[in-house]
Design a protein around this motif. Structure first.
Motif, PDB file in Angstrom:
ATOM      1  N   LEU A 155       0.839  -1.208   0.000  1.00 46.68           N
ATOM      2  CA  LEU A 155       0.000   0.000   0.000  1.00 46.68           C
ATOM      3  C   LEU A 155       0.872   1.255   0.000  1.00 46.68           C
ATOM      4  O   LEU A 155       0.612   2.210  -0.732  1.00 46.68           O
ATOM      5  N   LEU A 156       1.897   1.244   0.833  1.00 49.29           N
ATOM      6  CA  LEU A 156       2.800   2.378   0.919  1.00 49.29           C
ATOM      7  C   LEU A 156       3.525   2.606  -0.398  1.00 49.29           C
ATOM      8  O   LEU A 156       3.624   3.734  -0.885  1.00 49.29           O
ATOM      9  N   ALA A 157       4.010   1.525  -0.998  1.00 55.43           N
ATOM     10  CA  ALA A 157       4.710   1.652  -2.280  1.00 55.43           C
ATOM     11  C   ALA A 157       3.777   2.201  -3.355  1.00 55.43           C
ATOM     12  O   ALA A 157       4.172   3.067  -4.150  1.00 55.43           O
ATOM     13  N   VAL A 173      11.780   5.522  -3.872  1.00 60.49           N
ATOM     14  CA  VAL A 173      11.481   4.906  -2.573  1.00 60.49           C
ATOM     15  C   VAL A 173      10.425   3.811  -2.750  1.00 60.49           C
ATOM     16  O   VAL A 173      10.530   2.743  -2.142  1.00 60.49           O
ATOM     17  N   ALA A 174       9.430   4.042  -3.607  1.00 61.33           N
ATOM     18  CA  ALA A 174       8.417   3.009  -3.884  1.00 61.33           C
ATOM     19  C   ALA A 174       9.073   1.762  -4.471  1.00 61.33           C
ATOM     20  O   ALA A 174       8.759   0.634  -4.075  1.00 61.33           O
ATOM     21  N   LEU A 209      11.067  -3.868  -3.887  1.00 65.48           N
ATOM     22  CA  LEU A 209      12.160  -4.810  -4.120  1.00 65.48           C
ATOM     23  C   LEU A 209      12.617  -5.519  -2.844  1.00 65.48           C
ATOM     24  O   LEU A 209      13.136  -6.631  -2.912  1.00 65.48           O
ATOM     25  N   ILE A 210      12.431  -4.882  -1.683  1.00 66.32           N
ATOM     26  CA  ILE A 210      12.852  -5.508  -0.421  1.00 66.32           C
ATOM     27  C   ILE A 210      11.723  -5.465   0.608  1.00 66.32           C
ATOM     28  O   ILE A 210      11.861  -4.856   1.665  1.00 66.32           O
ATOM     29  N   ALA A 242      13.533   9.162   6.621  1.00 67.51           N
ATOM     30  CA  ALA A 242      14.484   9.888   5.779  1.00 67.51           C
ATOM     31  C   ALA A 242      13.793  10.449   4.538  1.00 67.51           C
ATOM     32  O   ALA A 242      14.030  11.601   4.142  1.00 67.51           O
ATOM     33  N   TYR A 243      12.897   9.649   3.942  1.00 69.02           N
ATOM     34  CA  TYR A 243      12.163  10.125   2.765  1.00 69.02           C
ATOM     35  C   TYR A 243      11.330  11.354   3.112  1.00 69.02           C
ATOM     36  O   TYR A 243      11.346  12.350   2.396  1.00 69.02           O
ATOM     37  N   TRP A 244      10.574  11.279   4.227  1.00 69.71           N
ATOM     38  CA  TRP A 244       9.699  12.397   4.568  1.00 69.71           C
ATOM     39  C   TRP A 244      10.478  13.648   4.944  1.00 69.71           C
ATOM     40  O   TRP A 244      10.029  14.757   4.684  1.00 69.71           O
TER      41      TRP A 244
END
Length: 193
Positions: A51-53, A88-89, A94-95, A109-111
């Motif tokens: 969902l986040l991705a 980031v998505a 991928l992991i 870190a992204y935010w």
């Protein structure tokens, strides 16, 4: 609503074309994602990750579309924000089996990066949009949420999902207000001669 007499150009939106719809779409996606995280009991880690991705990917695509549709010379900030969101998505997809701690730190870190970019864009836009503080609010809120996730990564999946859900609802509301402001300003835009 009373007529203020201000035109589209007076409010500083002349270079935004009709971009209220993509800001509104970003708001809708953020709010829906936030409510899904808040009210989806038993959310699994894998579901949360995907969902986040999906949210980050669509948000990045919409920011890149905004970069193309808004002709204000500030395309670089939108390009950077869109590419970071999509990257980031991709990393998240991928992991997906990584721990909540890693996910929390990476999201934090992204935010923080996205929030700083939003504030820089807002500072740059203050010359074109008079009194515009909504983008600053989005950026500050992102930086605060990012710092919380970095310094408290062990809050657990449910708490992490709730923090992200609340953040996205708040961001969505702020973006919706900006979309309304843009839509009202574009409706006052004089017809071409």
């Amino acid at each position: 609503m009373p007529n203020t007499g201000l035109t589209y150009e007076d409010m500083g939106f002349a270079s935004w074309n009709v971009s209220w719809w993509d800001v509104g779409l970003r708001a809708l996606i953020a709010i829906l994602f936030g409510f899904a995280l808040l009210f989806w009991p038993g959310l699994s880690l894998l579901t949360f990750v995907y969902l986040l991705a999906a949210f980050l990917f669509f948000d990045g695509v919409l920011v890149l579309l905004q970069m193309v549709s808004v002709k204000d010379g500030r395309w670089f900030w939108r390009l950077l924000h869109g590419l970071i969101s999509i990257a980031v998505a991709a990393i998240i997809v991928l992991i997906p089996g990584k721990t909540v701690m890693f996910l929390g730190i990476m999201l934090g870190a992204y935010w923080i990066m996205a929030g700083i970019l939003e504030v820089l864009l807002a500072v740059d836009l203050r010359k074109a949009i008079k009194g515009e503080l909504l983008l600053v609010a989005v950026g500050v809120l992102s930086v605060i949420a990012g710092a919380i996730l970095i310094f408290r990564p062990f809050t657990g999946l449910i708490a992490l999902a709730q923090v992200i859900g609340i953040l996205n609802i708040a961001l969505g509301i702020i973006l919706a207000l900006l979309a309304v402001k843009l839509a009202l300003a574009s409706s006052r835009k004089p017809a071409p001669a």
